[in-house]
Write a protein that holds these residues in place. Structure first.
Motif, PDB file in Angstrom:
ATOM      1  N   ARG A 327      60.450  40.767  46.376  1.00  0.00           N
ATOM      2  CA  ARG A 327      61.504  40.191  47.217  1.00  0.00           C
ATOM      3  C   ARG A 327      60.934  39.366  48.357  1.00  0.00           C
ATOM      4  NH1 ARG A 327      65.106  44.536  50.170  1.00  0.00           N
ATOM      5  NH2 ARG A 327      63.156  44.712  51.382  1.00  0.00           N
ATOM      6  N   ILE A 328      59.758  39.756  48.877  1.00  0.00           N
ATOM      7  CA  ILE A 328      59.190  39.016  50.013  1.00  0.00           C
ATOM      8  C   ILE A 328      58.205  37.940  49.551  1.00  0.00           C
ATOM      9  CG2 ILE A 328      59.519  40.903  51.628  1.00  0.00           C
ATOM     10  CD1 ILE A 328      56.656  41.722  51.260  1.00  0.00           C
ATOM     11  N   GLY A 329      58.185  37.661  48.243  1.00  0.00           N
ATOM     12  CA  GLY A 329      57.453  36.506  47.746  1.00  0.00           C
ATOM     13  C   GLY A 329      56.093  36.762  47.139  1.00  0.00           C
ATOM     14  N   VAL A 330      55.718  38.021  46.906  1.00  0.00           N
ATOM     15  CA  VAL A 330      54.435  38.305  46.261  1.00  0.00           C
ATOM     16  C   VAL A 330      54.535  37.968  44.777  1.00  0.00           C
ATOM     17  CG1 VAL A 330      52.727  40.092  45.731  1.00  0.00           C
ATOM     18  CG2 VAL A 330      53.935  40.130  47.932  1.00  0.00           C
ATOM     19  N   ALA A 331      53.545  37.271  44.257  1.00  0.00           N
ATOM     20  CA  ALA A 331      53.556  36.835  42.860  1.00  0.00           C
ATOM     21  C   ALA A 331      53.511  38.040  41.911  1.00  0.00           C
ATOM     22  CB  ALA A 331      52.369  35.917  42.579  1.00  0.00           C
ATOM     23  N   PRO A 332      54.170  37.928  40.746  1.00  0.00           N
ATOM     24  CA  PRO A 332      54.228  39.055  39.799  1.00  0.00           C
ATOM     25  C   PRO A 332      52.854  39.563  39.378  1.00  0.00           C
ATOM     26  CG  PRO A 332      55.855  37.404  39.202  1.00  0.00           C
ATOM     27  CD  PRO A 332      55.033  36.813  40.297  1.00  0.00           C
ATOM     28  N   HIS A 333      51.901  38.656  39.134  1.00  0.00           N
ATOM     29  CA  HIS A 333      50.599  39.118  38.657  1.00  0.00           C
ATOM     30  C   HIS A 333      49.821  39.850  39.760  1.00  0.00           C
ATOM     31  CE1 HIS A 333      49.645  35.191  40.458  1.00  0.00           C
ATOM     32  NE2 HIS A 333      48.373  35.586  40.537  1.00  0.00           N
ATOM     33  N   LYS A 337      48.495  43.845  39.760  1.00  0.00           N
ATOM     34  CA  LYS A 337      47.165  44.279  40.189  1.00  0.00           C
ATOM     35  C   LYS A 337      47.262  45.390  41.236  1.00  0.00           C
ATOM     36  CE  LYS A 337      44.339  41.733  37.781  1.00  0.00           C
ATOM     37  NZ  LYS A 337      43.320  42.352  36.889  1.00  0.00           N
ATOM     38  N   VAL A 338      48.223  45.277  42.144  1.00  0.00           N
ATOM     39  CA  VAL A 338      48.417  46.325  43.147  1.00  0.00           C
ATOM     40  C   VAL A 338      48.751  47.650  42.475  1.00  0.00           C
ATOM     41  CG1 VAL A 338      49.917  47.122  45.012  1.00  0.00           C
ATOM     42  CG2 VAL A 338      49.086  44.765  45.007  1.00  0.00           C
ATOM     43  N   LEU A 339      49.601  47.588  41.431  1.00  0.00           N
ATOM     44  CA  LEU A 339      50.035  48.801  40.735  1.00  0.00           C
ATOM     45  C   LEU A 339      49.002  49.303  39.730  1.00  0.00           C
ATOM     46  CD1 LEU A 339      53.769  47.878  39.997  1.00  0.00           C
ATOM     47  CD2 LEU A 339      52.852  49.154  41.941  1.00  0.00           C
ATOM     48  N   ASN A 340      47.968  48.496  39.462  1.00  0.00           N
ATOM     49  CA  ASN A 340      46.945  48.842  38.473  1.00  0.00           C
ATOM     50  C   ASN A 340      47.544  49.000  37.080  1.00  0.00           C
ATOM     51  OD1 ASN A 340      44.330  49.299  37.570  1.00  0.00           O
ATOM     52  ND2 ASN A 340      44.426  51.502  37.948  1.00  0.00           N
ATOM     53  N   HIS A 341      48.412  48.063  36.721  1.00  0.00           N
ATOM     54  CA  HIS A 341      48.959  48.039  35.371  1.00  0.00           C
ATOM     55  C   HIS A 341      47.986  47.329  34.442  1.00  0.00           C
ATOM     56  CE1 HIS A 341      53.506  48.650  36.389  1.00  0.00           C
ATOM     57  NE2 HIS A 341      52.817  49.767  36.376  1.00  0.00           N
ATOM     58  N   LYS A 342      47.726  47.950  33.295  1.00  0.00           N
ATOM     59  CA  LYS A 342      46.790  47.353  32.340  1.00  0.00           C
ATOM     60  C   LYS A 342      47.421  46.157  31.648  1.00  0.00           C
ATOM     61  CE  LYS A 342      44.125  50.042  29.968  1.00  0.00           C
ATOM     62  NZ  LYS A 342      43.567  51.014  28.974  1.00  0.00           N
ATOM     63  N   SER A 343      48.702  46.247  31.337  1.00  0.00           N
ATOM     64  CA  SER A 343      49.399  45.145  30.669  1.00  0.00           C
ATOM     65  C   SER A 343      50.459  44.603  31.605  1.00  0.00           C
ATOM     66  CB  SER A 343      50.042  45.620  29.372  1.00  0.00           C
ATOM     67  OG  SER A 343      50.983  46.643  29.630  1.00  0.00           O
ATOM     68  N   GLU A 361      44.223  38.983  47.579  1.00  0.00           N
ATOM     69  CA  GLU A 361      45.664  38.854  47.320  1.00  0.00           C
ATOM     70  C   GLU A 361      46.358  40.221  47.380  1.00  0.00           C
ATOM     71  OE1 GLU A 361      43.645  35.367  45.296  1.00  0.00           O
ATOM     72  OE2 GLU A 361      43.257  37.505  45.636  1.00  0.00           O
ATOM     73  N   LYS A 362      45.688  41.256  46.851  1.00  0.00           N
ATOM     74  CA  LYS A 362      46.237  42.613  46.918  1.00  0.00           C
ATOM     75  C   LYS A 362      46.355  43.074  48.374  1.00  0.00           C
ATOM     76  CE  LYS A 362      43.994  45.458  44.234  1.00  0.00           C
ATOM     77  NZ  LYS A 362      42.844  46.002  43.470  1.00  0.00           N
ATOM     78  N   CYS A 363      45.327  42.765  49.133  1.00  0.00           N
ATOM     79  CA  CYS A 363      45.326  43.150  50.542  1.00  0.00           C
ATOM     80  C   CYS A 363      46.494  42.492  51.291  1.00  0.00           C
ATOM     81  CB  CYS A 363      43.999  42.764  51.175  1.00  0.00           C
ATOM     82  SG  CYS A 363      43.824  43.251  52.912  1.00  0.00           S
TER      83      CYS A 363
END
Length: 409
Positions: A327-333, A337-343, A361-363
């Motif tokens: 919602r605040i504009g962080v890109a999906p990819h 990476k923040v969530l540590n999703h493999k796919s 970017e995660k920071c």
């Protein structure tokens, strides 16, 4: 452990944990009671049969009284001394559960505690049933009751865990057939899409503040970091680097098996530096110093009451964080990476060749998300007349937990 067994003692004895307790009777050699960590009490007698120690289950308390169990043990031990070999019996489900957890689930599955809880809470009605006599109809009736109680998802999980246990028994030759093989989940699994609204986030933060350490503080970190409950609850101080503001989740603890660096925003650092550390323990969230905190059910109930809502789960905080960052504009990819999703957004060939860590970017994503949460906190503080500072945890009496504070970060 040896003790003169009395009815009063049997009524009150409990296993100190984390392991079960065996108490042998001083009045009758070989006779005793086994007390599980769940409170189940099983009578047994043990003696040598053909030169080897053999332990035989007699029954469970209170279905079988102390006097009846002792008389049964006397008769069994007398028969053995007269050369009458006891008939081999198939173990009951309650006896198999701890073996399954220790030998199979715990070494292979990070979620073994949840499996143990499901088996002990949902299938305790079958604990006295020999595993080769478990009937499909009895299992279905228990599942139907779970659904009637409004827990269809839990019924699916309970069935899957019981299937896994019985398949393990089949592989080990303990049974010749799995009685629930092919039994379909009682309800169709539904993908959850629950996200806390901004007012709910505000009420959640206030409730977490009142709850304090360990559960309330842990819940705040779930929302601020977007990480999984199992990963946050098992956080260790040795994995936190305050100089680089990074928490490293090792591969063996990450759900997808991939090591993960979680940037720590300033509110998270403030929370962690305000927490106690217990002498000789590396766990961030613990009440024993020996194991990570567990038993989230009652804490979740308290949060529900404080928030005035119960239709949410702790895992929904992870989805709320992901949705809030989007919602605040962080890109999906970056969110992936923040969530540590493999796919996810980066998958297939792109995932193979793209080894960029996206650390900066995660920071930035988590910094922006914490800023959004702080804005809600400020709004809440004005609305309720309370100051919550910078989301730091309530001070907890460490002495009340039985430990001594040795450092604050």
């Amino acid at each position: 452990m040896k003790k003169k067994l009395t009815s009063r003692y049997i009524d009150t004895v409990t296993a100190p944990g984390p392991k079960r307790l065996d108490v042998y009777d001083q009045a009758l050699t070989g006779f005793g009671v086994r007390v599980s960590t769940s409170g189940r009490k099983t009578w047994f007698c043990s003696t040598r049969v053909n030169g080897r120690m053999k332990r035989m289950k007699i029954g469970t308390y209170p279905a079988l009284s102390l006097a009846d169990a002792r008389e049964h043990a006397k008769a069994t031990l007398r028969d053995i001394q007269l050369g009458v070999e006891p008939t081999a019996t198939t173990p009951a489900l309650g006896d198999v559960v701890p073996q399954f957890i220790e030998l199979y689930a715990r070494p292979r599955n990070r979620g073994w505690r949840e499996q143990q809880r499901l088996l002990e809470q949902k299938w305790c009605g079958l604990f006295t049933t020999p595993i080769d006599q478990i009937q499909r109809g009895a299992v279905v009736r228990i599942l139907d009751q779970m659904i009637a109680d409004g827990a269809p998802g839990r019924a699916n999980n309970a069935l899957a865990t019981l299937k896994k246990l019985l398949n393990w028994c089949l592989d080990r030759g303990m049974i010749d057939i799995n009685p629930i093989a092919g039994l379909k989940p009682p309800t169709k699994p539904k993908a959850r899409d629950r996200v806390l609204t901004d007012p709910e986030i505000s009420r959640f933060l206030l409730a977490a503040e009142d709850e304090g350490y360990p559960f309330g503080t842990l819940a705040k970190l779930l929302l601020l970091t977007g990480q999984r409950r199992g990963e946050v609850s098992e956080m260790r101080w040795s994995q936190v680097d305050f100089e680089t503001a990074t928490w490293t989740i090792p591969s063996e603890r990450a759900k997808n098996g991939i090591a993960h660096d979680v940037p720590l925003s300033q509110p998270v650092i403030d929370i962690l530096q305000g927490l106690p550390r217990f002498a000789g323990s590396d766990f961030v969230f613990t009440t024993t110093g020996k194991t990570p905190v567990s038993g989230f059910g009652r804490a979740k109930d308290r949060l529900n009451d404080a928030m005035g809502a119960s239709d949410w789960r702790l895992h929904d905080l992870r989805r709320t964080a992901a949705s809030g960052m989007a919602r605040i504009g962080v890109a999906p990819h970056i969110i992936e990476k923040v969530l540590n999703h493999k796919s996810g957004v980066i998958s297939g060939v792109a995932a193979v060749y793209n080894r960029y860590s996206y650390a900066d970017e995660k920071c930035e994503a988590l910094r922006l998300w914490s800023k959004e949460i702080q804005a809600l906190t400020c709004s809440m503080s004005k609305g309720c007349g309370r100051s919550l500072g910078s989301l730091t945890s309530n001070e907890t009496s460490i002495e009340s937990l039985g430990f001594t504070r040795i450092s604050s970060g």
